[in-house]
Scaffold this active site. Structure first.
Site, PDB file in Angstrom:
ATOM      1  N   ASP A  16       0.965  -4.978  -9.341  1.00  0.00           N
ATOM      2  CA  ASP A  16      -0.343  -4.841  -9.989  1.00  0.00           C
ATOM      3  C   ASP A  16      -0.168  -4.961 -11.502  1.00  0.00           C
ATOM      4  O   ASP A  16       0.898  -4.634 -12.032  1.00  0.00           O
ATOM      5  CB  ASP A  16      -0.995  -3.489  -9.650  1.00  0.00           C
ATOM      6  CG  ASP A  16      -2.509  -3.543  -9.757  1.00  0.00           C
ATOM      7  OD1 ASP A  16      -3.190  -3.515  -8.704  1.00  0.00           O
ATOM      8  OD2 ASP A  16      -3.024  -3.619 -10.905  1.00  0.00           O
ATOM      9  N   GLN A  36      -0.031 -11.468 -11.997  1.00  0.00           N
ATOM     10  CA  GLN A  36       0.226 -12.386 -10.896  1.00  0.00           C
ATOM     11  C   GLN A  36      -0.064 -13.848 -11.269  1.00  0.00           C
ATOM     12  O   GLN A  36       0.343 -14.759 -10.550  1.00  0.00           O
ATOM     13  CB  GLN A  36      -0.579 -11.996  -9.642  1.00  0.00           C
ATOM     14  CG  GLN A  36      -2.073 -12.230  -9.767  1.00  0.00           C
ATOM     15  CD  GLN A  36      -2.824 -11.995  -8.463  1.00  0.00           C
ATOM     16  OE1 GLN A  36      -3.856 -11.357  -8.463  1.00  0.00           O
ATOM     17  NE2 GLN A  36      -2.354 -12.493  -7.343  1.00  0.00           N
ATOM     18  N   ASP A  58      -4.183  -9.305  -2.567  1.00  0.00           N
ATOM     19  CA  ASP A  58      -5.483  -8.642  -2.773  1.00  0.00           C
ATOM     20  C   ASP A  58      -5.561  -8.248  -4.247  1.00  0.00           C
ATOM     21  O   ASP A  58      -5.900  -7.132  -4.591  1.00  0.00           O
ATOM     22  CB  ASP A  58      -5.599  -7.407  -1.869  1.00  0.00           C
ATOM     23  CG  ASP A  58      -6.955  -6.738  -2.005  1.00  0.00           C
ATOM     24  OD1 ASP A  58      -7.945  -7.428  -2.310  1.00  0.00           O
ATOM     25  OD2 ASP A  58      -7.030  -5.507  -1.806  1.00  0.00           O
ATOM     26  N   HIS A  61      -8.081 -12.088  -7.580  1.00  0.00           N
ATOM     27  CA  HIS A  61      -8.924 -13.046  -6.840  1.00  0.00           C
ATOM     28  C   HIS A  61      -9.410 -14.235  -7.656  1.00  0.00           C
ATOM     29  O   HIS A  61     -10.333 -14.926  -7.220  1.00  0.00           O
ATOM     30  CB  HIS A  61     -10.134 -12.352  -6.213  1.00  0.00           C
ATOM     31  CG  HIS A  61      -9.798 -11.182  -5.364  1.00  0.00           C
ATOM     32  ND1 HIS A  61      -8.838 -11.231  -4.386  1.00  0.00           N
ATOM     33  CD2 HIS A  61     -10.284  -9.913  -5.337  1.00  0.00           C
ATOM     34  CE1 HIS A  61      -8.747 -10.052  -3.796  1.00  0.00           C
ATOM     35  NE2 HIS A  61      -9.608  -9.222  -4.363  1.00  0.00           N
ATOM     36  N   GLU A  86      -6.798 -12.279   0.573  1.00  0.00           N
ATOM     37  CA  GLU A  86      -8.085 -11.608   0.817  1.00  0.00           C
ATOM     38  C   GLU A  86      -9.155 -12.099  -0.152  1.00  0.00           C
ATOM     39  O   GLU A  86      -8.857 -12.641  -1.215  1.00  0.00           O
ATOM     40  CB  GLU A  86      -7.927 -10.094   0.635  1.00  0.00           C
ATOM     41  CG  GLU A  86      -7.177  -9.427   1.760  1.00  0.00           C
ATOM     42  CD  GLU A  86      -7.332  -7.903   1.718  1.00  0.00           C
ATOM     43  OE1 GLU A  86      -8.299  -7.411   1.115  1.00  0.00           O
ATOM     44  OE2 GLU A  86      -6.483  -7.232   2.291  1.00  0.00           O
ATOM     45  N   ASP A  87     -10.392 -11.849   0.220  1.00  0.00           N
ATOM     46  CA  ASP A  87     -11.549 -12.118  -0.656  1.00  0.00           C
ATOM     47  C   ASP A  87     -11.589 -13.569  -1.129  1.00  0.00           C
ATOM     48  O   ASP A  87     -11.846 -13.870  -2.305  1.00  0.00           O
ATOM     49  CB  ASP A  87     -11.556 -11.150  -1.850  1.00  0.00           C
ATOM     50  CG  ASP A  87     -11.850  -9.723  -1.408  1.00  0.00           C
ATOM     51  OD1 ASP A  87     -12.407  -9.554  -0.303  1.00  0.00           O
ATOM     52  OD2 ASP A  87     -11.515  -8.790  -2.138  1.00  0.00           O
TER      53      ASP A  87
HETATM   54  C1  SAM Z   1      -9.407  -5.478  -5.216  1.00  0.00           C
HETATM   55  S1  SAM Z   1      -8.251  -4.403  -6.059  1.00  0.00           S
HETATM   56  C2  SAM Z   1      -7.143  -4.152  -4.727  1.00  0.00           C
HETATM   57  C3  SAM Z   1      -6.115  -3.127  -4.955  1.00  0.00           C
HETATM   58  C4  SAM Z   1      -5.212  -2.864  -3.753  1.00  0.00           C
HETATM   59  N1  SAM Z   1      -4.761  -4.118  -3.161  1.00  0.00           N
HETATM   60  C5  SAM Z   1      -5.919  -2.013  -2.747  1.00  0.00           C
HETATM   61  O1  SAM Z   1      -6.269  -2.516  -1.667  1.00  0.00           O
HETATM   62  O2  SAM Z   1      -6.146  -0.839  -3.014  1.00  0.00           O
HETATM   63  C6  SAM Z   1      -7.553  -5.575  -7.130  1.00  0.00           C
HETATM   64  C7  SAM Z   1      -6.308  -5.121  -7.884  1.00  0.00           C
HETATM   65  O3  SAM Z   1      -5.779  -6.285  -8.519  1.00  0.00           O
HETATM   66  C8  SAM Z   1      -5.253  -5.908  -9.766  1.00  0.00           C
HETATM   67  N2  SAM Z   1      -5.185  -7.089 -10.611  1.00  0.00           N
HETATM   68  C9  SAM Z   1      -6.186  -7.694 -11.274  1.00  0.00           C
HETATM   69  N3  SAM Z   1      -5.735  -8.739 -11.984  1.00  0.00           N
HETATM   70  C10 SAM Z   1      -4.397  -8.816 -11.737  1.00  0.00           C
HETATM   71  C11 SAM Z   1      -3.375  -9.667 -12.195  1.00  0.00           C
HETATM   72  N4  SAM Z   1      -3.630 -10.689 -13.026  1.00  0.00           N
HETATM   73  N5  SAM Z   1      -2.116  -9.454 -11.747  1.00  0.00           N
HETATM   74  C12 SAM Z   1      -1.850  -8.424 -10.914  1.00  0.00           C
HETATM   75  N6  SAM Z   1      -2.794  -7.568 -10.452  1.00  0.00           N
HETATM   76  C13 SAM Z   1      -4.047  -7.750 -10.868  1.00  0.00           C
HETATM   77  C14 SAM Z   1      -6.210  -4.828 -10.262  1.00  0.00           C
HETATM   78  O4  SAM Z   1      -5.581  -4.022 -11.233  1.00  0.00           O
HETATM   79  C15 SAM Z   1      -6.554  -4.108  -8.980  1.00  0.00           C
HETATM   80  O5  SAM Z   1      -5.714  -2.978  -8.766  1.00  0.00           O
END
Ligand code: SAM
Length: 191
Positions: A16, A36, A58, A61, A86-87
């Protein structure tokens, strides 16, 4: 939840961008903090984690995040493993880099291309690295509403056995399986 589902022996690695996620290490997970969408981040990750059985994306997105992550991690998914995103409806959201069907550069556009490339045996000389990967390593792509699951398992090229006369119509030139099998170094006679 994943510990409960996968059991005490599973090695579960979370990635994350949010440093607060480090707190999850308390629960026995390995946590990597990074973006990511940054290929250099994945280079460092892969130096420490050379193989994974299942990837579940996840994250943020966006199109770039999903595509960079797939390009980085699908090659290290083990034979028999699974890659899940996902999504995937964000492929249709302009705010995530998506757009209407046919919009270029989306995750779903890549999935449609992968579907074509896993069938490359039937329409192409398999001479591009992505075609070889999809044709030899992807036996199935399952598309749900908002979720895509891609199986990774070594496949042999299709083998055509024709008996009798006139009962089998060959579709040149792509169906030259013997040339393909040799190009991919599949032993003659093997299936
Ligand atoms: C939809 S949430 C899902 C979190 C986890 N998979 C869950 O089910 O509880 C999206 C997550 O992606 C992370 N995120 C957003 N942009 C990101 C990036 N560029 N690289 C890594 N993580 C990222 C956010 O911090 C968030 O925790």
């Amino acid at each position: 939840m994943w510990r409960d589902y996968l059991g005490p022996d599973a090695r579960i690695i979370g990635v994350d961008v949010d440093p607060n996620c480090r707190a999850m290490t308390e629960h026995g997970f390995e946590i990597w903090i990074g973006d990511q969408a940054d290929p250099a981040f994945w280079d460092g990750f892969k130096a420490a984690v050379p193989s994974v059985d299942v990837v579940l994306d996840d994250g943020g997105h966006t199109m770039r995040q999903q595509l960079v992550t797939f390009d980085a991690l699908f090659p290290i998914v083990s034979n028999g493993g699974l890659y899940i995103v996902e999504d995937t409806h964000t492929s249709y959201f302009p705010g995530h880099g998506g757009g209407p069907p046919g919009h270029p550069g989306t995750w779903m556009a890549r999935v449609k291309d992968l579907i074509d490339q896993m069938h490359a045996w039937y329409h192409a000389p398999i001479d591009r690295a992505d075609q070889v990967m999809a044709a030899t390593m992807i036996p199935s792509i399952t598309v749900f509403d908002s979720l895509v699951a891609i199986e990774k398992r070594r496949r042999s090229p299709p083998l055509t056995l024709a008996r009798g006369q006139g009962g089998h119509r060959k579709n040149p030139p792509a169906m030259d399986y013997i040339a393909m099998r040799r190009a991919l170094r599949v032993p003659d006679g093997g299936v």
